[in-house]
Write a protein that holds these residues in place. Structure first.
Motif, PDB file in Angstrom:
ATOM      1  N   ILE A   8     -94.870 -21.202 -10.757  1.00  0.00           N
ATOM      2  CA  ILE A   8     -94.289 -22.420 -10.171  1.00  0.00           C
ATOM      3  C   ILE A   8     -93.793 -23.396 -11.238  1.00  0.00           C
ATOM      4  O   ILE A   8     -92.958 -24.236 -10.964  1.00  0.00           O
ATOM      5  CB  ILE A   8     -95.290 -23.175  -9.261  1.00  0.00           C
ATOM      6  N   ALA A  55     -89.318 -23.848 -12.087  1.00  0.00           N
ATOM      7  CA  ALA A  55     -88.837 -25.205 -11.745  1.00  0.00           C
ATOM      8  C   ALA A  55     -87.721 -25.690 -12.676  1.00  0.00           C
ATOM      9  O   ALA A  55     -87.071 -26.697 -12.401  1.00  0.00           O
ATOM     10  CB  ALA A  55     -90.013 -26.185 -11.806  1.00  0.00           C
ATOM     11  N   SER A  72     -84.239 -26.305 -14.361  1.00  0.00           N
ATOM     12  CA  SER A  72     -82.891 -26.309 -13.792  1.00  0.00           C
ATOM     13  C   SER A  72     -81.860 -25.937 -14.847  1.00  0.00           C
ATOM     14  O   SER A  72     -81.698 -26.647 -15.846  1.00  0.00           O
ATOM     15  CB  SER A  72     -82.588 -27.714 -13.252  1.00  0.00           C
ATOM     16  N   VAL A 116     -86.399 -30.235 -15.079  1.00  0.00           N
ATOM     17  CA  VAL A 116     -86.647 -29.426 -13.880  1.00  0.00           C
ATOM     18  C   VAL A 116     -85.727 -29.897 -12.752  1.00  0.00           C
ATOM     19  O   VAL A 116     -85.088 -30.950 -12.855  1.00  0.00           O
ATOM     20  CB  VAL A 116     -88.135 -29.541 -13.462  1.00  0.00           C
ATOM     21  N   ASP A 147     -86.378 -31.009  -9.716  1.00  0.00           N
ATOM     22  CA  ASP A 147     -86.791 -32.208  -8.996  1.00  0.00           C
ATOM     23  C   ASP A 147     -87.115 -33.332  -9.977  1.00  0.00           C
ATOM     24  O   ASP A 147     -88.160 -33.306 -10.642  1.00  0.00           O
ATOM     25  CB  ASP A 147     -88.024 -31.851  -8.142  1.00  0.00           C
ATOM     26  N   CYS A 182     -93.031 -31.293 -12.739  1.00  0.00           N
ATOM     27  CA  CYS A 182     -93.187 -29.855 -12.461  1.00  0.00           C
ATOM     28  C   CYS A 182     -93.320 -29.007 -13.718  1.00  0.00           C
ATOM     29  O   CYS A 182     -93.712 -27.849 -13.639  1.00  0.00           O
ATOM     30  CB  CYS A 182     -92.010 -29.339 -11.641  1.00  0.00           C
ATOM     31  N   SER A 183     -92.968 -29.558 -14.893  1.00  0.00           N
ATOM     32  CA  SER A 183     -93.135 -28.734 -16.096  1.00  0.00           C
ATOM     33  C   SER A 183     -94.561 -28.834 -16.637  1.00  0.00           C
ATOM     34  O   SER A 183     -94.868 -28.306 -17.693  1.00  0.00           O
ATOM     35  CB  SER A 183     -92.113 -29.101 -17.169  1.00  0.00           C
TER      36      SER A 183
END
Ligand code: 13P
Ligand code: SF4
Length: 338
Positions: free
Chosen positions: A198, A202, A204, A281, A283, A288-289
């Motif tokens: 996950i 994440a 991008s 990421v 979002d 999230c990292s």
């Protein structure tokens, strides 16, 4: 207090320390000193993964990636291993060194890869591909390891896949991104389990491409658990340890880092004058990292688990012996890797 704690842990629907308010825990420097005192008193060793919170990395006896920590766990002569990482890593320590007491600050420190890959699922895949060898990433639970032919980590996966008999297809679980990367690198026919991390999924590609445009002298370095579009942009792809070494040794002064952010703590120590930029990421509003499983561990929980010797990793001996075989096969095939 010990009995209260035991009952509290055993009565929890999912085992772990949940309410720290119930315990008298020292703070600040006293907490650090209390952990060091417990280490001496209990003849314990603290092993920590590079993704752990900084204060835990700083207090650890050994800091490493999953392969290095497995080796340390196997070799230690301490009576207790306080494993600061995620559950599958502490389990691997117990599999390798069963006479030691292995404690983990928070048993809810899981992993999206390990949680999504069962031994039953892997056995079903094996039934569909009876000629295949099952190579499984160390990010899996003991039962799944027991159902595998060989275990790999991100630092030895390529070397191990290359060493497997060429006339056998390979089932690779649970990380499809790492599997896809390895299949491309080695040219081996691989049947992939549909799992992912996950944290690494994440990142991008679009936002990282913009970061590269904004920092034209920077190099993008990425862990192979990242998705293909991110890996295609990367100047260097490597395991946790390989990324650390690269930042330290490469001449470049600016890096965009596409892996779990905890690694920056050790990178900053090893390359204090280089600029390290966390990759962005999808979002914008989330951290999230950062692996929230890894960050469940805290100094307070480390203190409690060492003091009360709980939560402790326990394992069925039959499963342990079955899981030991593919781990030992991995250690044998990766002796040359540091
Ligand atoms: P390493 O095998 O590089 O330690 O990585 C473990 C992990 O959880 C990667 O996300
Ligand atoms: Fe698992 Fe990803 Fe966290 Fe590593 S970073 S422990 S693979 S969820």
């Amino acid at each position: 207090m010990e009995n209260t704690l035991n009952t509290a842990i055993n009565n929890m629907p999912v085992k772990g320390f949940l309410d720290l308010k119930e315990f008298a825990i020292p703070t600040g420097d006293d907490l650090v000193q209390a952990i060091l005192d417990l280490k001496k008193e209990k003849n314990a060793v603290i092993l920590a993964h590079y993704y752990q919170p900084g204060p835990i990395q700083d207090i650890a006896d050994f800091l490493g990636d999953s392969l290095q920590l497995a080796r340390q766990a196997k070799e230690t002569d301490a009576d207790m291993i306080a494993f600061c990482g995620v559950h599958f890593m502490a389990e691997a320590a117990k599999i390798l060194n069963p006479t030691k007491k292995v404690v983990l600050p928070d048993t809810l420190a899981g992993c999206s890869l390990a949680d999504g890959c069962s031994a039953e699922g892997l056995n079903k895949m094996r039934e569909q591909h009876p000629n295949a060898l099952v190579a499984t990433y160390i990010n899996c639970n003991a039962e799944t390891k027991a159902a595998s032919d060989i275990i790999v980590t991100s630092s030895n996966a390529e070397q191990i896949i290359e060493a497997l008999p060429k006339d056998r297809p390979i089932i690779f679980a649970p990380d499809k991104n790492l599997g896809r990367y390895l299949s491309k690198k080695t040219g081996r026919d691989m049947i992939l389990w549909d799992g992912s991390c996950i944290v690494h999924e994440a990142f991008s590609m679009e936002r990282i491409a913009q970061q590269l445009a904004d920092h034209p002298n920077a190099k993008l370095i990425a862990h192979p658990e990242s998705e293909t579009p991110v890996l295609e942009l990367a100047h260097f792809i490597g395991s946790t340890s390989a990324l650390l070494n690269y930042v330290e040794q490469d001449d470049c002064q600016q890096f965009i880092i596409a892996t779990e952010e905890g690694i920056l703590h050790e990178m900053r120590k090893r390359a204090p004058h280089k600029e390290l930029i966390p990759a962005l990421v999808f979002d914008e509003s989330c951290n999230c990292s950062e692996c929230f499983y890894m960050k469940r561990n805290t100094l307070e929980k480390l203190y409690l688990c060492m003091k009360y010797e709980l939560p402790e990793i326990k394992m069925d001996e039959e499963i342990r012996l079955k899981a030991l075989k593919p781990i030992e096969a991995m250690l044998e095939l990766s002796k040359s890797i540091k």
